[in-house]
Scaffold this active site. Sequence first.
Site, PDB file in Angstrom:
ATOM      1  N   CYS A 116       0.819  -1.227   0.000  1.00 25.22           N
ATOM      2  CA  CYS A 116       0.000   0.000   0.000  1.00 25.22           C
ATOM      3  C   CYS A 116       0.848   1.271   0.000  1.00 25.22           C
ATOM      4  CB  CYS A 116      -0.948   0.003   1.194  1.00 25.22           C
ATOM      5  SG  CYS A 116      -2.040  -1.421   1.177  1.00 25.22           S
ATOM      6  N   HIS A 263      -3.865   6.770   2.190  1.00 27.23           N
ATOM      7  CA  HIS A 263      -4.173   5.439   1.701  1.00 27.23           C
ATOM      8  C   HIS A 263      -5.595   5.076   2.125  1.00 27.23           C
ATOM      9  CE1 HIS A 263      -3.975   1.446   0.392  1.00 27.23           C
ATOM     10  NE2 HIS A 263      -4.122   0.943   1.597  1.00 27.23           N
ATOM     11  N   ASN A 293     -10.010  -0.899  -1.133  1.00 25.94           N
ATOM     12  CA  ASN A 293      -8.564  -0.701  -0.982  1.00 25.94           C
ATOM     13  C   ASN A 293      -7.869  -1.203  -2.254  1.00 25.94           C
ATOM     14  OD1 ASN A 293      -5.870  -0.826  -0.342  1.00 25.94           O
ATOM     15  ND2 ASN A 293      -6.128  -1.987   1.549  1.00 25.94           N
TER      16      ASN A 293
HETATM   17  O1  UT7 Z   1      -4.147  -2.008   3.201  1.00 26.67           O
HETATM   18  C1  UT7 Z   1      -3.293  -2.352   4.249  1.00 26.67           C
HETATM   19  C2  UT7 Z   1      -3.748  -1.836   5.492  1.00 26.67           C
HETATM   20  N1  UT7 Z   1      -4.940  -2.561   5.946  1.00 26.67           N
HETATM   21  C3  UT7 Z   1      -5.658  -2.032   6.921  1.00 26.67           C
HETATM   22  O2  UT7 Z   1      -5.327  -0.936   7.349  1.00 26.67           O
HETATM   23  C4  UT7 Z   1      -6.818  -2.790   7.522  1.00 26.67           C
HETATM   24  C5  UT7 Z   1      -6.845  -2.566   9.023  1.00 26.67           C
HETATM   25  N2  UT7 Z   1      -7.864  -3.351   9.720  1.00 26.67           N
HETATM   26  C6  UT7 Z   1      -9.178  -3.093   9.586  1.00 26.67           C
HETATM   27  O3  UT7 Z   1      -9.582  -2.225   8.822  1.00 26.67           O
HETATM   28  C7  UT7 Z   1     -10.153  -3.861  10.453  1.00 26.67           C
HETATM   29  O4  UT7 Z   1      -9.438  -4.587  11.414  1.00 26.67           O
HETATM   30  C8  UT7 Z   1     -11.085  -4.820   9.664  1.00 26.67           C
HETATM   31  C9  UT7 Z   1     -12.097  -4.019   8.862  1.00 26.67           C
HETATM   32  C10 UT7 Z   1     -10.275  -5.683   8.720  1.00 26.67           C
HETATM   33  C11 UT7 Z   1     -11.850  -5.726  10.613  1.00 26.67           C
HETATM   34  O5  UT7 Z   1     -12.578  -4.956  11.529  1.00 26.67           O
HETATM   35  P1  UT7 Z   1     -12.562  -5.314  13.091  1.00 26.67           P
HETATM   36  O6  UT7 Z   1     -13.487  -4.383  13.743  1.00 26.67           O
HETATM   37  O7  UT7 Z   1     -11.118  -5.289  13.525  1.00 26.67           O
HETATM   38  O8  UT7 Z   1     -13.171  -6.754  13.112  1.00 26.67           O
HETATM   39  P2  UT7 Z   1     -12.548  -8.131  13.656  1.00 26.67           P
HETATM   40  O9  UT7 Z   1     -11.510  -8.648  12.714  1.00 26.67           O
HETATM   41  O10 UT7 Z   1     -12.167  -7.986  15.098  1.00 26.67           O
HETATM   42  O11 UT7 Z   1     -13.813  -9.046  13.612  1.00 26.67           O
HETATM   43  C12 UT7 Z   1     -14.984  -8.757  14.392  1.00 26.67           C
HETATM   44  C13 UT7 Z   1     -16.016  -9.790  14.050  1.00 26.67           C
HETATM   45  C14 UT7 Z   1     -15.483 -11.224  14.145  1.00 26.67           C
HETATM   46  O12 UT7 Z   1     -16.527 -12.038  14.626  1.00 26.67           O
HETATM   47  P3  UT7 Z   1     -16.562 -12.495  16.177  1.00 26.67           P
HETATM   48  O13 UT7 Z   1     -15.283 -13.232  16.403  1.00 26.67           O
HETATM   49  O14 UT7 Z   1     -16.654 -11.208  16.970  1.00 26.67           O
HETATM   50  O15 UT7 Z   1     -17.781 -13.344  16.243  1.00 26.67           O
HETATM   51  C15 UT7 Z   1     -15.190 -11.568  12.722  1.00 26.67           C
HETATM   52  O16 UT7 Z   1     -15.277 -12.955  12.467  1.00 26.67           O
HETATM   53  O17 UT7 Z   1     -16.443  -9.613  12.701  1.00 26.67           O
HETATM   54  C16 UT7 Z   1     -16.302 -10.847  11.998  1.00 26.67           C
HETATM   55  N3  UT7 Z   1     -15.995 -10.547  10.612  1.00 26.67           N
HETATM   56  C17 UT7 Z   1     -16.934 -10.348   9.673  1.00 26.67           C
HETATM   57  N4  UT7 Z   1     -18.274 -10.403   9.738  1.00 26.67           N
HETATM   58  C18 UT7 Z   1     -18.952 -10.145   8.598  1.00 26.67           C
HETATM   59  C19 UT7 Z   1     -14.778 -10.377  10.040  1.00 26.67           C
HETATM   60  N5  UT7 Z   1     -14.924 -10.077   8.734  1.00 26.67           N
HETATM   61  C20 UT7 Z   1     -16.248 -10.061   8.486  1.00 26.67           C
HETATM   62  C21 UT7 Z   1     -17.011  -9.802   7.326  1.00 26.67           C
HETATM   63  N6  UT7 Z   1     -18.358  -9.876   7.436  1.00 26.67           N
HETATM   64  N7  UT7 Z   1     -16.453  -9.508   6.142  1.00 26.67           N
END
Ligand code: UT7
Length: 336
Positions: A116, A263, A293
């Site tokens: 990125c 980004h 992204n």
């Molecule tokens: O480009 C390089 C740089 N990348 C970034 O900067 C990305 C940085 N990270 C993020 O933007 C966020 O961490 C995400 C958007 C990827 C994820 O958001 P989060 O609030 O950190 O969610 P999480 O990974 O902690 O997941 C929360 C819940 C989980 O379920 P449980 O364990 O609480 O039951 C995940 O399984 O959301 C679930 N989950 C989803 N649910 C529906 C994860 N992905 C999805 C999805 N749809 N696509």
Amino acid sequence: MSDALNTKILGVGGYLPENKVTNFDLEEMMDTSDEWIKQRTGIESRHWATDEQSTSDLALEASIEAIQNSGLKKEDIDFILVASCSGDADFPGVSCFLQAKLGLGTIAALEIKQQCSGFVYGMTLADSLIKSGLYKNILLVGAELQSKGLDKTSRGRNTSVLFGDGAGAFVLSANPELDGPRVIASDLHADGRHAEELWIPAPGCALGSSRMTQEIFDQGMHFPYMNGKVVFVHAVKRMSETVRTVLDKAKMTSKEIDLFLFHQANLRINQKVGEMLELDDAQVHNTVQKFGNTTAATIPLGFKDAMEAGKIKRGDKLIFAAFGSGFTWGSVIIEY
Ligand code: UT7
């Protein structure tokens, strides 16, 4: 280095595949929802390439537009730099395929694999090549075709909903004037201790006797892995930090910056960075809602989008800032 040369953005181009994929389309492929994606990331849709398209095809479209927009002939280009981590092949890089497709003889073609942050690294590198007097008209491209490498099942939902395909390009040319369009300052960093927080391990030479086996494939190690929460925290910290550093280097304040192109990984990251830097909403242009992204293509695609929205004019001061896998991050201040 010659003090007498500056780097001017002479031409801008961008390309997004026609095929628009909404969050509702993703609901058909995996266990996710429009509500979750919008709430957590701000993303509503992204563009995904067709089976027939390759990364260098996207790069070609953006490059042709940037060269036309620059007013130069393609033969005036003397160096190609491509930032991409989703190439046509494992090697050679997209830059070589693009050079052949553009019909640019035997000019040098170089790949930047900094995910990125690739375009920000590329801006700094191109600026140095121009300032040194070695090259005059550099085609700098960010091109990504992530969609073919995503796990589009529920297993990969935390990464696959984020990424889009596209390419953006600048023609960067030597400007003999001391003032006016130029790269004012830049700031680049990496911290490889976090390489495995966001990566694609396979195929890879660190995997034992073979870069790819059936077992590695079955484990899905050829798909992106991301520790989302860790990446989020570092992205906010590092992007705000590099913006402060680059402003210090330029002896400028954020109030003097007309537009910030960050980004685009997650709208919430950029909102937090904007809050930490006390920016006005009007100073930040976001595209993640409609492009997702697009990795190294993000900054030039955002630039083109902001230009088309009438938000950029000659003489404006802009900051580009990015954070990504590696971890890598950095920023540049330019006068357009
Ligand atoms: O480009 C390089 C740089 N990348 C970034 O900067 C990305 C940085 N990270 C993020 O933007 C966020 O961490 C995400 C958007 C990827 C994820 O958001 P989060 O609030 O950190 O969610 P999480 O990974 O902690 O997941 C929360 C819940 C989980 O379920 P449980 O364990 O609480 O039951 C995940 O399984 O959301 C679930 N989950 C989803 N649910 C529906 C994860 N992905 C999805 C999805 N749809 N696509």
